[in-house]
Write a protein that holds these residues in place. Structure first.
Motif, PDB file in Angstrom:
ATOM      1  N   THR A   1       0.819  -1.203   0.000  1.00 13.80           N
ATOM      2  CA  THR A   1       0.000   0.000   0.000  1.00 13.80           C
ATOM      3  C   THR A   1       0.859   1.262   0.000  1.00 13.80           C
TER       4      THR A   1
ATOM      5  N   LEU B   1      -8.697  -3.546   9.083  1.00 16.84           N
ATOM      6  CA  LEU B   1      -8.099  -2.240   8.845  1.00 16.84           C
ATOM      7  C   LEU B   1      -9.116  -1.107   9.047  1.00 16.84           C
ATOM      8  N   GLU B   2      -9.304  -0.260   8.032  1.00 21.23           N
ATOM      9  CA  GLU B   2     -10.150   0.924   8.200  1.00 21.23           C
ATOM     10  C   GLU B   2     -11.537   0.569   8.708  1.00 21.23           C
TER      11      GLU B   2
ATOM     12  N   LEU C   1      -5.187   2.123  14.074  1.00 18.79           N
ATOM     13  CA  LEU C   1      -5.352   1.905  12.650  1.00 18.79           C
ATOM     14  C   LEU C   1      -4.058   2.203  11.901  1.00 18.79           C
TER      15      LEU C   1
ATOM     16  N   ALA D   1      -1.803  -0.675  12.348  1.00 21.06           N
ATOM     17  CA  ALA D   1      -2.297  -1.848  11.618  1.00 21.06           C
ATOM     18  C   ALA D   1      -1.998  -1.743  10.119  1.00 21.06           C
ATOM     19  N   ILE D   2      -2.104  -0.539   9.555  1.00 26.13           N
ATOM     20  CA  ILE D   2      -1.829  -0.380   8.124  1.00 26.13           C
ATOM     21  C   ILE D   2      -0.345  -0.577   7.846  1.00 26.13           C
TER      22      ILE D   2
ATOM     23  N   PHE E   1       0.206  -4.198   7.894  1.00 24.58           N
ATOM     24  CA  PHE E   1      -0.355  -4.776   6.670  1.00 24.58           C
ATOM     25  C   PHE E   1       0.603  -4.593   5.494  1.00 24.58           C
TER      26      PHE E   1
END
Length: 305
Positions: free
Chosen positions: A27, A250-251, A272, A275-276, A279
């Motif tokens: 991402t 996630l979101e 969050l 977590a991103i 990820f």
């Protein structure tokens, strides 16, 4: 490591005939922007490989950024975005079959295929032509197979196709699943005929780790400012299951927890954001594993693009 768009274009231009184009990466590394430029320059249409962008109404949280598909006043056609309602069960096998159909459609119109996304499982299943069952296991079949020994299951699996390796026979759970899938395809040859490996030149987007981390955090703030909380609230208001939103992660997980009063806004942002970042690391781990399995990924540094 590639460093310029011109180098990427040279790589795509020199690919063997019949190969599609794939752009993947973690991402916040500019996959969509790169894919759109390539689609414009190589007469291609984009097949999204994102496990959450298939859902309608999940726009800001999944980073659809559909405006990115416009370039020089031209919209680049895209596929497999906004195709099912939130809460609908949609798995990688269904995606794989839908992607094959989209590819055939694109090629029938004389255009190139460009696969773009960060869901490694989706990309790998498509390019690798993995046999996957699009439905939940048949309980009656599973009970019948459970009664068989490993030797009997291996013999049954070998009756469908030669066993070139033993990855599906080294562990009973995988062996059962492999036999289930072959039984399904035996009963549904129309699915089996579409499953195939997709030769592709694969371009991976990456960049300076600190810069990518900063982009992730800045993009999260931007999405919150653009109405991500309101988007999740509207999904719930329209009937989306809280449990399903939590499952999407996630979101959607953390904003839902905020709306339920289980997190403050600051706690939501902090958890969050972490977590991103985690990820993003998992995405890169998946792509590196693909390389170890034989997929050749040409990495392009997009740090300053």
């Amino acid at each position: 490591m590639l460093h310029s768009y011109a180098e990427v274009c040279d790589l795509v231009r020199q690919r063997p005939s019949g190969q599609v184009i794939t752009v993947l990466g973690p991402t916040a590394t500019g996959k969509t922007r790169l894919a759109v430029r390539l689609a414009r320059d190589f007469n291609a249409e984009i097949i999204s490989a994102d496990s959450r962008q298939v859902y309608r109404g999940m726009d800001i949280g999944t980073g659809k950024d559909l405006s990115d598909y416009f370039i020089d006043g031209q919209q680049i056609p895209y596929h497999l975005i906004d195709i099912v309602e939130p809460g609908t069960e949609y798995n990688v096998a269904q995606y794989q079959q839908a992607a094959y159909l989209a590819m055939d459609d694109i090629k029938s119109r004389g255009r190139e295929v460009l696969i773009c996304g960060g869901s490694g499982m989706y990309v790998e299943a498509l390019l690798g032509g993995y046999r996957l069952s699009p439905i939940e296991p048949d309980e009656n079949l599973r009970a019948e197979l459970e009664a068989k020994s490993d030797e009997e299951l291996t013999e049954l699996l070998a009756s469908f196709h030669p066993l070139h390796n033993h990855t599906d026979t080294c562990e009973r759970g995988r062996l059962l699943k492999a036999v289930e899938i072959e039984c399904y395809y035996a009963q549904h040859p129309e699915w089996k005929e579409r499953v195939r490996e997709i030769p592709s030149v694969i371009i991976g987007t990456t960049g300076d780790r600190d810069l990518v981390r900063a982009k992730i955090t800045a993009r999260l703030r931007q999405r919150l400012d653009e109405g991500m909380i309101e988007e999740v609230y509207q999904l719930i208001k329209n009937g989306a299951s809280v449990q399903q939103l939590l499952k999407y992660g996630l979101e959607y997980k953390f904003v839902t927890l905020f709306l339920l009063g289980e997190l403050s806004k600051d706690e939501m942002f902090e958890k969050l954001n972490i977590a991103i970042h985690q990820f993003s690391k998992r995405q890169m781990t998946w792509f590196r594993r693909m390389e170890r399995q034989g997929f050749v990924i040409h990495w392009v540094d997009v740090s300053h693009s």
